[in-house]
Design a protein around this motif. Structure first.
Motif, PDB file in Angstrom:
ATOM      1  N   ILE A  21      78.519  58.973 133.390  1.00  0.00           N
ATOM      2  CA  ILE A  21      77.826  59.702 132.322  1.00  0.00           C
ATOM      3  C   ILE A  21      78.268  61.167 132.378  1.00  0.00           C
ATOM      4  O   ILE A  21      78.168  61.818 133.418  1.00  0.00           O
ATOM      5  N   CYS A  22      78.758  61.664 131.243  1.00  0.00           N
ATOM      6  CA  CYS A  22      79.307  63.018 131.172  1.00  0.00           C
ATOM      7  C   CYS A  22      78.209  64.076 131.269  1.00  0.00           C
ATOM      8  O   CYS A  22      77.018  63.795 131.089  1.00  0.00           O
ATOM      9  N   ALA A  23      78.623  65.306 131.469  1.00  0.00           N
ATOM     10  CA  ALA A  23      77.707  66.447 131.582  1.00  0.00           C
ATOM     11  C   ALA A  23      76.867  66.631 130.320  1.00  0.00           C
ATOM     12  O   ALA A  23      75.662  66.874 130.385  1.00  0.00           O
ATOM     13  N   GLU A  24      77.508  66.497 129.162  1.00  0.00           N
ATOM     14  CA  GLU A  24      76.807  66.727 127.903  1.00  0.00           C
ATOM     15  C   GLU A  24      75.700  65.684 127.719  1.00  0.00           C
ATOM     16  O   GLU A  24      74.575  66.008 127.345  1.00  0.00           O
ATOM     17  N   ARG A  25      76.044  64.404 127.977  1.00  0.00           N
ATOM     18  CA  ARG A  25      75.039  63.358 127.811  1.00  0.00           C
ATOM     19  C   ARG A  25      73.927  63.478 128.850  1.00  0.00           C
ATOM     20  O   ARG A  25      72.764  63.198 128.568  1.00  0.00           O
ATOM     21  N   THR A  26      74.279  63.914 130.036  1.00  0.00           N
ATOM     22  CA  THR A  26      73.251  64.178 131.049  1.00  0.00           C
ATOM     23  C   THR A  26      72.262  65.211 130.527  1.00  0.00           C
ATOM     24  O   THR A  26      71.040  65.021 130.622  1.00  0.00           O
ATOM     25  N   PRO A  62      84.163  68.118 124.250  1.00  0.00           N
ATOM     26  CA  PRO A  62      83.459  66.877 124.625  1.00  0.00           C
ATOM     27  C   PRO A  62      84.252  65.619 124.260  1.00  0.00           C
ATOM     28  O   PRO A  62      84.977  65.603 123.256  1.00  0.00           O
ATOM     29  N   CYS A  63      84.068  64.561 125.051  1.00  0.00           N
ATOM     30  CA  CYS A  63      84.686  63.269 124.728  1.00  0.00           C
ATOM     31  C   CYS A  63      83.954  62.641 123.529  1.00  0.00           C
ATOM     32  O   CYS A  63      82.882  63.105 123.113  1.00  0.00           O
ATOM     33  N   GLY A  64      84.515  61.585 122.997  1.00  0.00           N
ATOM     34  CA  GLY A  64      83.940  60.942 121.826  1.00  0.00           C
ATOM     35  C   GLY A  64      82.543  60.389 122.047  1.00  0.00           C
ATOM     36  O   GLY A  64      81.688  60.432 121.142  1.00  0.00           O
ATOM     37  N   MET A  65      82.293  59.847 123.242  1.00  0.00           N
ATOM     38  CA  MET A  65      80.966  59.300 123.524  1.00  0.00           C
ATOM     39  C   MET A  65      79.919  60.402 123.427  1.00  0.00           C
ATOM     40  O   MET A  65      78.834  60.198 122.882  1.00  0.00           O
ATOM     41  N   CYS A  66      80.234  61.556 123.997  1.00  0.00           N
ATOM     42  CA  CYS A  66      79.285  62.666 123.964  1.00  0.00           C
ATOM     43  C   CYS A  66      79.106  63.187 122.536  1.00  0.00           C
ATOM     44  O   CYS A  66      77.998  63.528 122.134  1.00  0.00           O
ATOM     45  N   ARG A  67      80.196  63.213 121.794  1.00  0.00           N
ATOM     46  CA  ARG A  67      80.073  63.655 120.393  1.00  0.00           C
ATOM     47  C   ARG A  67      79.105  62.744 119.637  1.00  0.00           C
ATOM     48  O   ARG A  67      78.332  63.195 118.791  1.00  0.00           O
TER      49      ARG A  67
HETATM   50 ZN   LIG Z   1      81.715  62.852 127.389  1.00  0.00          ZN
END
Ligand SMILES: [Zn+2]
Ligand SMILES: [Zn+2]
Ligand SMILES: [Zn+2]
Ligand SMILES: [Zn+2]
Lengths: 157, 157, 157, 157
Positions: free
Chosen positions: A62-67, A95-100
């Motif tokens: 889980i990325c920083a943004e989603r965290t 940000p990666c696509g998931m976070c976007r």
């Molecule tokens: Zn991400």
């Protein structure tokens, strides 16, 4: 005339960037060795920090943004004014696509997203007033996006 | 003069759109009731179909586009000419952020991505030559993207 | 004689269960209408709450348990004594596989995982001392697991 | 008397193990350097191969087992007799939690899951009839699992 509803007070901007850089310290980047920090500014002035938390399965990472987002939302905050992201590399990382997609779920299209270079403090100390920060938005980062409203559209025959 | 390296032969384009609509039939959209089909055209002219495969955990869901990619790559295909996507809703639906990130891993920035409306066949039958297809690319859908090359960048102090 | 290194003080256990039920209130379960709450007890006695945060892409959904973990780890907590989970259904619900994999990354095999029925408070009020809580562990929930150590194993020819 | 409904014909078993080892060749394990192959045997005798397809975002990674499942389901196969998994490490490796959850969605609790050591062929050549294969099931790998039926349970007050 268009009114920017997201003007951030310079003090809040400074606090947000500082928190983002601090957030990186708690990254669990055991596999990528690529630490990322993120921070959200809420409409009530609170700051919620996130870091990337990796997993041996890779897919469970889980990325920083989603965290930052799940922390905020799980504490009752769903109203955001700005997001900032930093990594350990000199250039500002996006940000990666998931976070976007997660940003898309909770933020206005024009909410400021600040991409901070790792050497932000050094740049500022050397007289670069912007510190190399790149400002963008989810409108720019995820154009023509899929969102909650699409799931409500009528299905054809 | 810029040369479009991705001109698709009209026959391939038709085959691709047809395959995309067929692909939707095998969607496992038990939870969202939102079926999606996708298809990839490889540089050797093969077409690989995908559908969304949902999961009770929600987070374990894999979209149609990603299904098509892992099918292709796991069969040795990593060289693509076009991607197409269709759902059951009348308007052309765009890939989610997670799928955009997977497209980013394997495709050129300017590779055509065709967004097909559910009623494509009807539109064509009624004389709309384009069938309502919207053509885009990962350059447009995931600007300023994070990608493999960023993981190789030197980390700061 | 085997010593249970994870005996939880009854007060901490009560606090943890109470926090887990409260955590559920901030679930963002827009698509499943299946709210889940989770809470982690750290070795220093802190409690970190999580709720499920869903996403229109479905695959971008993050469960309550993982929300609690990324919150904790991103605040510097990586040492846990217990995890508890609750939903809105009467029976005690168990973590999904993705969450079990994240638990595996950070917790000891025998750390208590408490599965709380939605009507826990009512059961206790009616004289059921256990409240219907089911106690398990990652050793039980994810046997023969894949973990960080496997990524360090030598690859064959 | 309990009847094992999943007895696999020795020829099918051999074909499945061979396909699993072959499947690994197309892994895209750019970040972990940990290649995994998987293969599904359908009730009609077909074999569907999968490999792990990683992503720069890490979280966008899809394991070999899930690749095999989405390939199969997106081609209309939802009825499986066995799954097999192999990596490049000498010991037999077990599926991650995310994959176990996807297996749970489509397979019977007692369906055989074969964990193949990387040196299977060598072991067999040296006279080890089992080749070091470990046989398990989703009942064993994901006990007390969360599944589709739980989403249908009545929510409490
Ligand atoms: Zn991400
Ligand atoms: Zn998608
Ligand atoms: Zn979960
Ligand atoms: Zn897996």
């Amino acid at each position: 005339m268009s009114v920017n509803t997201f003007s951030i007070h310079p003090d809040d901007r400074s606090r947000l960037i500082k928190a983002t850089i601090e957030a990186k310290e708690f990254a669990y980047a055991r596999y990528s060795n690529f630490r990322v920090g993120a921070a959200l500014l809420t409409t009530t002035g609170d700051i919620i920090k996130g870091a990337n938390i990796e997993n041996a399965s890779y897919g469970g990472t889980i990325c920083a943004e989603r965290t930052a987002f799940v922390k905020a939302v799980s504490e009752g905050n769903r109203s955001f004014t700005a997001l900032a992201v930093v990594s350990d590399v000199a250039s500002a990382i996006s940000p990666c696509g998931m976070c976007r997609q997660v940003i898309r779920e909770f933020c206005a299209q024009s909410m400021p997203i600040l991409l901070i270079p790792a050497d932000y403090d050094k740049r500022v100390a050397e007289g670069d007033v912007t510190g190399g920060v790149k400002e963008t938005s989810i409108a720019e980062l995820l154009p023509d996006s899929f969102g909650p409203e699409h799931l409500d559209l009528p299905r054809g025959d």
